[in-house]
Design a protein around this motif. Structure first.
Motif, PDB file in Angstrom:
ATOM      1  N   SER A 117      51.605  22.620   8.167  1.00 35.43           N
ATOM      2  CA  SER A 117      50.631  22.813   8.015  1.00 35.43           C
ATOM      3  C   SER A 117      49.020  22.613   8.779  1.00 35.43           C
ATOM      4  O   SER A 117      50.036  21.770  10.053  1.00 35.43           O
ATOM      5  CB  SER A 117      49.856  20.683   6.084  1.00 35.43           C
ATOM      6  OG  SER A 117      48.715  21.610   6.502  1.00 35.43           O
ATOM      7  N   HIS A 118      47.811  23.121   8.408  1.00 31.24           N
ATOM      8  CA  HIS A 118      46.417  22.710  10.252  1.00 31.24           C
ATOM      9  C   HIS A 118      46.092  22.040   9.082  1.00 31.24           C
ATOM     10  O   HIS A 118      44.248  21.647   9.824  1.00 31.24           O
ATOM     11  CB  HIS A 118      46.252  24.313   9.574  1.00 31.24           C
ATOM     12  CG  HIS A 118      45.328  24.676   8.568  1.00 31.24           C
ATOM     13  ND1 HIS A 118      45.621  25.851   8.027  1.00 31.24           N
ATOM     14  CD2 HIS A 118      43.034  25.003   8.773  1.00 31.24           C
ATOM     15  CE1 HIS A 118      44.750  26.282   6.815  1.00 31.24           C
ATOM     16  NE2 HIS A 118      43.387  25.719   7.497  1.00 31.24           N
ATOM     17  N   ARG A 119      45.960  20.836   7.850  1.00 30.80           N
ATOM     18  CA  ARG A 119      45.363  20.476   7.746  1.00 30.80           C
ATOM     19  C   ARG A 119      46.396  19.465   6.462  1.00 30.80           C
ATOM     20  O   ARG A 119      46.399  19.223   5.580  1.00 30.80           O
ATOM     21  CB  ARG A 119      44.278  21.074   5.949  1.00 30.80           C
ATOM     22  CG  ARG A 119      43.319  21.746   6.386  1.00 30.80           C
ATOM     23  CD  ARG A 119      41.777  21.736   5.844  1.00 30.80           C
ATOM     24  NE  ARG A 119      42.847  22.550   4.642  1.00 30.80           N
ATOM     25  CZ  ARG A 119      42.818  23.757   3.423  1.00 30.80           C
ATOM     26  NH1 ARG A 119      41.108  24.932   3.547  1.00 30.80           N
ATOM     27  NH2 ARG A 119      43.041  24.362   3.266  1.00 30.80           N
ATOM     28  N   PRO A 120      47.324  18.581   7.457  1.00 27.89           N
ATOM     29  CA  PRO A 120      47.703  17.746   7.351  1.00 27.89           C
ATOM     30  C   PRO A 120      47.191  16.552   6.537  1.00 27.89           C
ATOM     31  O   PRO A 120      48.841  16.572   5.304  1.00 27.89           O
ATOM     32  CB  PRO A 120      48.386  16.717   8.283  1.00 27.89           C
ATOM     33  CG  PRO A 120      47.359  17.405   9.421  1.00 27.89           C
ATOM     34  CD  PRO A 120      46.731  18.580   9.573  1.00 27.89           C
ATOM     35  N   ARG A 121      46.657  15.825   6.413  1.00 28.11           N
ATOM     36  CA  ARG A 121      45.702  15.212   5.944  1.00 28.11           C
ATOM     37  C   ARG A 121      45.930  15.670   3.856  1.00 28.11           C
ATOM     38  O   ARG A 121      46.431  15.708   2.994  1.00 28.11           O
ATOM     39  CB  ARG A 121      44.863  14.445   5.740  1.00 28.11           C
ATOM     40  CG  ARG A 121      44.749  13.600   6.991  1.00 28.11           C
ATOM     41  CD  ARG A 121      43.657  13.110   7.114  1.00 28.11           C
ATOM     42  NE  ARG A 121      43.787  12.447   8.449  1.00 28.11           N
ATOM     43  CZ  ARG A 121      44.232  11.130   8.894  1.00 28.11           C
ATOM     44  NH1 ARG A 121      45.064  10.180   8.042  1.00 28.11           N
ATOM     45  NH2 ARG A 121      43.940  10.684  10.401  1.00 28.11           N
ATOM     46  N   ASP A 146      29.041  18.351  12.874  1.00 26.33           N
ATOM     47  CA  ASP A 146      29.096  17.721  11.594  1.00 26.33           C
ATOM     48  C   ASP A 146      28.981  19.330  11.344  1.00 26.33           C
ATOM     49  O   ASP A 146      29.708  19.366  10.342  1.00 26.33           O
ATOM     50  CB  ASP A 146      28.386  16.948  11.501  1.00 26.33           C
ATOM     51  CG  ASP A 146      29.122  14.952  11.236  1.00 26.33           C
ATOM     52  OD1 ASP A 146      30.027  15.532  11.516  1.00 26.33           O
ATOM     53  OD2 ASP A 146      28.698  14.087  11.007  1.00 26.33           O
ATOM     54  N   GLY A 147      27.661  19.810  11.754  1.00 25.49           N
ATOM     55  CA  GLY A 147      28.111  21.163  11.817  1.00 25.49           C
ATOM     56  C   GLY A 147      29.077  22.322  11.537  1.00 25.49           C
ATOM     57  O   GLY A 147      29.181  23.503  11.228  1.00 25.49           O
ATOM     58  N   LEU A 148      29.952  21.909  12.672  1.00 29.07           N
ATOM     59  CA  LEU A 148      31.210  22.787  13.109  1.00 29.07           C
ATOM     60  C   LEU A 148      32.478  22.281  12.458  1.00 29.07           C
ATOM     61  O   LEU A 148      32.622  21.111  12.159  1.00 29.07           O
ATOM     62  CB  LEU A 148      31.075  22.550  14.545  1.00 29.07           C
ATOM     63  CG  LEU A 148      29.740  23.010  15.379  1.00 29.07           C
ATOM     64  CD1 LEU A 148      30.392  23.743  16.872  1.00 29.07           C
ATOM     65  CD2 LEU A 148      30.192  24.781  15.079  1.00 29.07           C
ATOM     66  N   PRO A 149      33.835  23.556  11.780  1.00 35.06           N
ATOM     67  CA  PRO A 149      34.020  22.878  11.310  1.00 35.06           C
ATOM     68  C   PRO A 149      35.187  22.166  11.981  1.00 35.06           C
ATOM     69  O   PRO A 149      35.259  22.555  13.160  1.00 35.06           O
ATOM     70  CB  PRO A 149      35.139  23.934  11.040  1.00 35.06           C
ATOM     71  CG  PRO A 149      34.522  25.075  11.740  1.00 35.06           C
ATOM     72  CD  PRO A 149      32.981  24.662  11.808  1.00 35.06           C
TER      73      PRO A 149
END
Length: 141
Positions: free
Chosen positions: A65-69, A41-44
């Motif tokens: 996109s690199h963040r599709p949601r 959880d501490g890492l992206p």
């Protein structure tokens, strides 16, 4: 011998409930993540670029996109048709490939050539399952 069944709980990476028993361990049937392993959880999360195909009526948006949601929540659409792993370079290539169908911006008429390309990207899996597998692959050392 491998067997597919319900995981003891949801996969911590993609939330699937289906797994495959490999030797003494469970592996998610959707993304391949080893059941019980916790993503840090501490890492992206790693960057996984996708070209997406969204249908709205008889038009298709080809974007990336690199963040599709997060991106898809911001775009009005009827249906996510497919993902293709790739970045802006691939997106530009698709825009050029289907330029004769362009209606404006990143929107294209859903005509036979584009429909056939989208069909070639689809499988029995949902687009989000493809994304989960690509994310899992990027997390592996």
């Amino acid at each position: 011998m491998d067997s597919t069944d319900a995981l003891p709980g949801p996969c911590l990476l993609c939330a699937s409930l289906t797994g495959t028993r490999v030797d003494q361990a469970w592996v998610c049937a959707v993304c391949g993540w080893r059941y019980g392993d916790v993503p840090d959880d501490g890492l992206p999360l790693p960057r996984v670029d996708v070209v997406y195909y969204l249908r709205f009526d008889r038009r298709v948006k080809i974007g990336t996109s690199h963040r599709p949601r997060q991106r898809l929540k911001a775009i009005r659409h009827d249906e996510l048709l497919a993902f293709e792993r790739g970045d802006r370079t691939l997106e530009r290539r698709r825009h050029q490939e289907f330029a004769s169908l362009r209606e404006g911006g990143e929107w294209f008429t859903l005509a036979t050539p584009l429909a056939e390309h989208i069909t070639s990207l689809q499988s029995a899996d949902l687009p989000w399952n493809h994304y989960a597998r690509w994310l899992c692959e990027a997390l592996r050392p």
